[in-house]
Every structure is written in structure tokens, then in C-alpha cells.
Scaffold this motif. Sequence first.
Motif, PDB file in Angstrom:
ATOM      1  N   PRO A 293      43.170   1.989   7.710  1.00  0.00           N
ATOM      2  CA  PRO A 293      43.061   1.636   6.291  1.00  0.00           C
ATOM      3  C   PRO A 293      42.476   0.232   6.126  1.00  0.00           C
ATOM      4  O   PRO A 293      42.761  -0.670   6.915  1.00  0.00           O
ATOM      5  N   PHE A 294      41.633   0.069   5.118  1.00  0.00           N
ATOM      6  CA  PHE A 294      41.044  -1.237   4.826  1.00  0.00           C
ATOM      7  C   PHE A 294      42.075  -2.103   4.117  1.00  0.00           C
ATOM      8  O   PHE A 294      42.748  -1.648   3.204  1.00  0.00           O
ATOM      9  N   GLU A 295      42.176  -3.359   4.540  1.00  0.00           N
ATOM     10  CA  GLU A 295      43.066  -4.321   3.898  1.00  0.00           C
ATOM     11  C   GLU A 295      42.272  -5.594   3.659  1.00  0.00           C
ATOM     12  O   GLU A 295      41.758  -6.192   4.613  1.00  0.00           O
ATOM     13  N   ALA A 296      42.179  -6.015   2.404  1.00  0.00           N
ATOM     14  CA  ALA A 296      41.365  -7.183   2.049  1.00  0.00           C
ATOM     15  C   ALA A 296      41.820  -8.459   2.735  1.00  0.00           C
ATOM     16  O   ALA A 296      41.033  -9.379   2.936  1.00  0.00           O
ATOM     17  N   GLY A 297      43.086  -8.522   3.145  1.00  0.00           N
ATOM     18  CA  GLY A 297      43.609  -9.728   3.783  1.00  0.00           C
ATOM     19  C   GLY A 297      43.413  -9.769   5.284  1.00  0.00           C
ATOM     20  O   GLY A 297      43.920 -10.668   5.954  1.00  0.00           O
ATOM     21  N   ARG A 298      42.683  -8.825   5.851  1.00  0.00           N
ATOM     22  CA  ARG A 298      42.464  -8.781   7.309  1.00  0.00           C
ATOM     23  C   ARG A 298      41.039  -9.217   7.645  1.00  0.00           C
ATOM     24  O   ARG A 298      40.126  -9.091   6.843  1.00  0.00           O
ATOM     25  N   PRO A 299      40.829  -9.699   8.887  1.00  0.00           N
ATOM     26  CA  PRO A 299      39.488 -10.110   9.310  1.00  0.00           C
ATOM     27  C   PRO A 299      38.660  -8.924   9.826  1.00  0.00           C
ATOM     28  O   PRO A 299      39.175  -8.067  10.536  1.00  0.00           O
ATOM     29  N   TYR A 300      37.402  -8.920   9.473  1.00  0.00           N
ATOM     30  CA  TYR A 300      36.480  -7.861   9.893  1.00  0.00           C
ATOM     31  C   TYR A 300      35.179  -8.481  10.393  1.00  0.00           C
ATOM     32  O   TYR A 300      34.938  -9.676  10.251  1.00  0.00           O
ATOM     33  N   ARG A 301      34.331  -7.660  10.971  1.00  0.00           N
ATOM     34  CA  ARG A 301      33.000  -8.064  11.410  1.00  0.00           C
ATOM     35  C   ARG A 301      32.097  -6.836  11.445  1.00  0.00           C
ATOM     36  O   ARG A 301      32.577  -5.699  11.408  1.00  0.00           O
ATOM     37  N   LEU A 302      30.807  -7.081  11.528  1.00  0.00           N
ATOM     38  CA  LEU A 302      29.868  -5.989  11.724  1.00  0.00           C
ATOM     39  C   LEU A 302      30.184  -5.341  13.072  1.00  0.00           C
ATOM     40  O   LEU A 302      30.393  -6.046  14.073  1.00  0.00           O
ATOM     41  N   SER A 303      30.226  -4.040  13.131  1.00  0.00           N
ATOM     42  CA  SER A 303      30.540  -3.345  14.385  1.00  0.00           C
ATOM     43  C   SER A 303      29.505  -3.670  15.454  1.00  0.00           C
ATOM     44  O   SER A 303      28.311  -3.829  15.154  1.00  0.00           O
TER      45      SER A 303
ATOM     46  N   ALA B 298      33.103   4.332   7.663  1.00  0.00           N
ATOM     47  CA  ALA B 298      31.880   4.824   8.307  1.00  0.00           C
ATOM     48  C   ALA B 298      31.641   4.189   9.675  1.00  0.00           C
ATOM     49  O   ALA B 298      30.750   4.608  10.406  1.00  0.00           O
ATOM     50  N   GLY B 299      32.416   3.131   9.998  1.00  0.00           N
ATOM     51  CA  GLY B 299      32.237   2.461  11.281  1.00  0.00           C
ATOM     52  C   GLY B 299      31.197   1.360  11.264  1.00  0.00           C
ATOM     53  O   GLY B 299      30.867   0.807  12.307  1.00  0.00           O
ATOM     54  N   THR B 300      30.699   1.005  10.091  1.00  0.00           N
ATOM     55  CA  THR B 300      29.704  -0.067   9.993  1.00  0.00           C
ATOM     56  C   THR B 300      30.343  -1.425  10.258  1.00  0.00           C
ATOM     57  O   THR B 300      29.730  -2.297  10.873  1.00  0.00           O
ATOM     58  N   ILE B 301      31.569  -1.602   9.758  1.00  0.00           N
ATOM     59  CA  ILE B 301      32.330  -2.812  10.081  1.00  0.00           C
ATOM     60  C   ILE B 301      33.573  -2.389  10.852  1.00  0.00           C
ATOM     61  O   ILE B 301      33.961  -1.217  10.826  1.00  0.00           O
ATOM     62  N   GLU B 302      34.158  -3.366  11.536  1.00  0.00           N
ATOM     63  CA  GLU B 302      35.367  -3.090  12.311  1.00  0.00           C
ATOM     64  C   GLU B 302      36.325  -4.258  12.195  1.00  0.00           C
ATOM     65  O   GLU B 302      35.905  -5.385  11.904  1.00  0.00           O
ATOM     66  N   SER B 303      37.594  -3.987  12.412  1.00  0.00           N
ATOM     67  CA  SER B 303      38.599  -5.036  12.389  1.00  0.00           C
ATOM     68  C   SER B 303      38.374  -5.971  13.572  1.00  0.00           C
ATOM     69  O   SER B 303      38.032  -5.527  14.666  1.00  0.00           O
ATOM     70  N   ARG B 304      38.550  -7.269  13.335  1.00  0.00           N
ATOM     71  CA  ARG B 304      38.446  -8.233  14.437  1.00  0.00           C
ATOM     72  C   ARG B 304      39.733  -8.274  15.247  1.00  0.00           C
ATOM     73  O   ARG B 304      39.736  -8.763  16.356  1.00  0.00           O
ATOM     74  N   GLY B 305      40.816  -7.822  14.632  1.00  0.00           N
ATOM     75  CA  GLY B 305      42.076  -7.780  15.366  1.00  0.00           C
ATOM     76  C   GLY B 305      42.667  -9.126  15.685  1.00  0.00           C
ATOM     77  O   GLY B 305      43.529  -9.241  16.542  1.00  0.00           O
TER      78      GLY B 305
END
Length: 94
Positions: A5-15, A85-92
Motif C-alpha cells: 500500500p502507498f503511504e505518503a509518509g514513507r520514502p520512495y524512489r524510481l524503481s 505499477a512498479g514504476t516507483i518503489e519503497s526505499r525501505g
Amino acid sequence: MSTEPFEAGRPYRLSSGVALRPEPFGALVYDFTTRKLSFLKTQLLVDVVRDLENQPDALTTLGAAGVPDAQHPRYLDALAGLLSAGTIESRGDS
């Protein structure tokens, strides 16, 4: 594709398996894993996606990119779709 699930408070990046090619309308998105081609239809969305890796979370990225507050829900929906869609991913790293 992601079921996370997408969470606006989490870090992401381009896959890592995705490349963006600048176009007059925004960018072409090519996924080297699925060989799927898609589009980012505005330059501002391209700027947001590219800056995700430099910001602590998705919501901060919208502010840093200059997305008007009234448009945040629309951009967060777009980012949720890009995660699915997998375009971005969580940085974890949250």
C-alpha cells in the motif's frame, strides 16, 4: 507490480529497473523487467518522481517540487498508481 500500500509518509524512489526518457509532454517510462512502456503526462509529475529519492517522504517531495496544496491528493493518487505499477518503489529506510 507491487501489492504494497502507498503511504505518503514513507520514502520512495524510481524503481531500479525503470528508465525515464524526457518528452515534451512529460516522460516515457520504460520498465526493463516487464518491457512495459507508459507515460508521465506532466513535467511536474516527472519532477516529483525524480526527486522522490532525495526527500524523506512522498508528501515532502510534493512540497519541494512546488505542487500546489490543492493538487496534493491528485498527485498522491498518481504516486499510488506508479507504486502499484512498479514504476516507483519503497526505499525501505523509514
